[in-house]
Scaffold this motif. Structure first.
Motif, PDB file in Angstrom:
ATOM      1  N   VAL A   1     -19.710 -12.244  37.666  1.00 28.27           N
ATOM      2  CA  VAL A   1     -20.155 -10.946  37.144  1.00 28.27           C
ATOM      3  C   VAL A   1     -21.503 -10.566  37.760  1.00 28.27           C
ATOM      4  CG1 VAL A   1     -20.936  -9.768  35.045  1.00 28.27           C
ATOM      5  CG2 VAL A   1     -18.821 -11.093  35.031  1.00 28.27           C
ATOM      6  N   THR A   2     -22.399 -11.527  37.901  1.00 30.22           N
ATOM      7  CA  THR A   2     -23.708 -11.253  38.505  1.00 30.22           C
ATOM      8  C   THR A   2     -23.561 -10.780  39.947  1.00 30.22           C
ATOM      9  OG1 THR A   2     -24.687 -12.957  37.086  1.00 30.22           O
ATOM     10  CG2 THR A   2     -25.968 -12.254  39.000  1.00 30.22           C
ATOM     11  N   VAL A   3     -22.715 -11.444  40.709  1.00 33.68           N
ATOM     12  CA  VAL A   3     -22.508 -11.054  42.113  1.00 33.68           C
ATOM     13  C   VAL A   3     -21.889  -9.665  42.189  1.00 33.68           C
ATOM     14  CG1 VAL A   3     -21.167 -11.579  44.189  1.00 33.68           C
ATOM     15  CG2 VAL A   3     -22.393 -13.400  43.008  1.00 33.68           C
ATOM     16  N   LEU A   4     -20.933  -9.363  41.338  1.00 34.36           N
ATOM     17  CA  LEU A   4     -20.308  -8.036  41.348  1.00 34.36           C
ATOM     18  C   LEU A   4     -21.307  -6.944  40.998  1.00 34.36           C
ATOM     19  CD1 LEU A   4     -16.823  -8.805  39.760  1.00 34.36           C
ATOM     20  CD2 LEU A   4     -17.342  -8.273  42.141  1.00 34.36           C
ATOM     21  N   PHE A   5     -22.136  -7.191  39.983  1.00 33.94           N
ATOM     22  CA  PHE A   5     -23.166  -6.200  39.636  1.00 33.94           C
ATOM     23  C   PHE A   5     -24.192  -6.053  40.754  1.00 33.94           C
ATOM     24  CE2 PHE A   5     -21.777  -6.363  35.186  1.00 33.94           C
ATOM     25  CZ  PHE A   5     -21.888  -5.014  34.859  1.00 33.94           C
ATOM     26  N   TRP A   6     -24.545  -7.150  41.419  1.00 34.81           N
ATOM     27  CA  TRP A   6     -25.500  -7.078  42.526  1.00 34.81           C
ATOM     28  C   TRP A   6     -24.931  -6.240  43.679  1.00 34.81           C
ATOM     29  CZ3 TRP A   6     -30.471  -8.187  43.187  1.00 34.81           C
ATOM     30  CH2 TRP A   6     -30.968  -8.204  44.482  1.00 34.81           C
ATOM     31  N   LYS A   7     -23.659  -6.451  43.986  1.00 29.90           N
ATOM     32  CA  LYS A   7     -23.021  -5.675  45.061  1.00 29.90           C
ATOM     33  C   LYS A   7     -22.905  -4.200  44.685  1.00 29.90           C
ATOM     34  CE  LYS A   7     -21.782  -8.883  48.061  1.00 29.90           C
ATOM     35  NZ  LYS A   7     -22.090  -8.869  49.471  1.00 29.90           N
ATOM     36  N   ALA A   8     -22.630  -3.917  43.416  1.00 34.51           N
ATOM     37  CA  ALA A   8     -22.421  -2.537  42.985  1.00 34.51           C
ATOM     38  C   ALA A   8     -23.734  -1.775  42.842  1.00 34.51           C
ATOM     39  CB  ALA A   8     -21.657  -2.519  41.670  1.00 34.51           C
ATOM     40  N   PHE A   9     -24.763  -2.406  42.294  1.00 32.75           N
ATOM     41  CA  PHE A   9     -25.988  -1.684  41.958  1.00 32.75           C
ATOM     42  C   PHE A   9     -27.227  -2.220  42.651  1.00 32.75           C
ATOM     43  CE2 PHE A   9     -23.183  -1.515  38.172  1.00 32.75           C
ATOM     44  CZ  PHE A   9     -22.910  -0.161  38.217  1.00 32.75           C
ATOM     45  N   GLY A  10     -27.074  -3.183  43.525  1.00 29.06           N
ATOM     46  CA  GLY A  10     -28.212  -3.796  44.200  1.00 29.06           C
ATOM     47  C   GLY A  10     -28.721  -2.925  45.337  1.00 29.06           C
ATOM     48  N   PRO A  11     -29.696  -3.440  46.087  1.00 30.10           N
ATOM     49  CA  PRO A  11     -30.251  -2.675  47.209  1.00 30.10           C
ATOM     50  C   PRO A  11     -29.203  -2.417  48.290  1.00 30.10           C
ATOM     51  CG  PRO A  11     -31.072  -4.927  47.223  1.00 30.10           C
ATOM     52  CD  PRO A  11     -30.292  -4.761  45.962  1.00 30.10           C
ATOM     53  N   VAL A  12     -29.359  -1.291  48.976  1.00 25.86           N
ATOM     54  CA  VAL A  12     -28.426  -0.907  50.030  1.00 25.86           C
ATOM     55  C   VAL A  12     -28.735  -1.722  51.277  1.00 25.86           C
ATOM     56  CG1 VAL A  12     -27.637   1.006  51.480  1.00 25.86           C
ATOM     57  CG2 VAL A  12     -28.294   1.417  49.105  1.00 25.86           C
TER      58      VAL A  12
END
Length: 66
Positions: free
Chosen positions: A13-24
């Motif tokens: 879940v952390t990796v998915l949220f990082w990919k979705a809302f993390g830095p471009v």
């Protein structure tokens, strides 16, 4: 065992949220830079200048195979 599954789920879940809302990332945020040898307009202008100066002959008919 349940703690291991919970940890794997939390990491997922952390990796998915990082990919979705993390830095471009830089690869998708910036346009691709092409060199002059890949630019069709540059090659067209170079060919036109060469023909004007007489560096290359005009394309003529191809000799038939014998």
């Amino acid at each position: 065992m349940i703690y291991l599954l919970a940890l794997v789920g939390l990491v997922t879940v952390t990796v998915l949220f990082w990919k979705a809302f993390g830095p471009v990332s830089h690869a998708s945020g910036q346009p691709r830079v092409t060199g002059p040898d890949d630019d069709p307009e540059f090659l067209w202008r170079l060919n036109r200048q060469a023909r004007k100066s007489g560096d290359t002959p005009e394309p003529g008919p191809v000799d038939p195979p014998q």
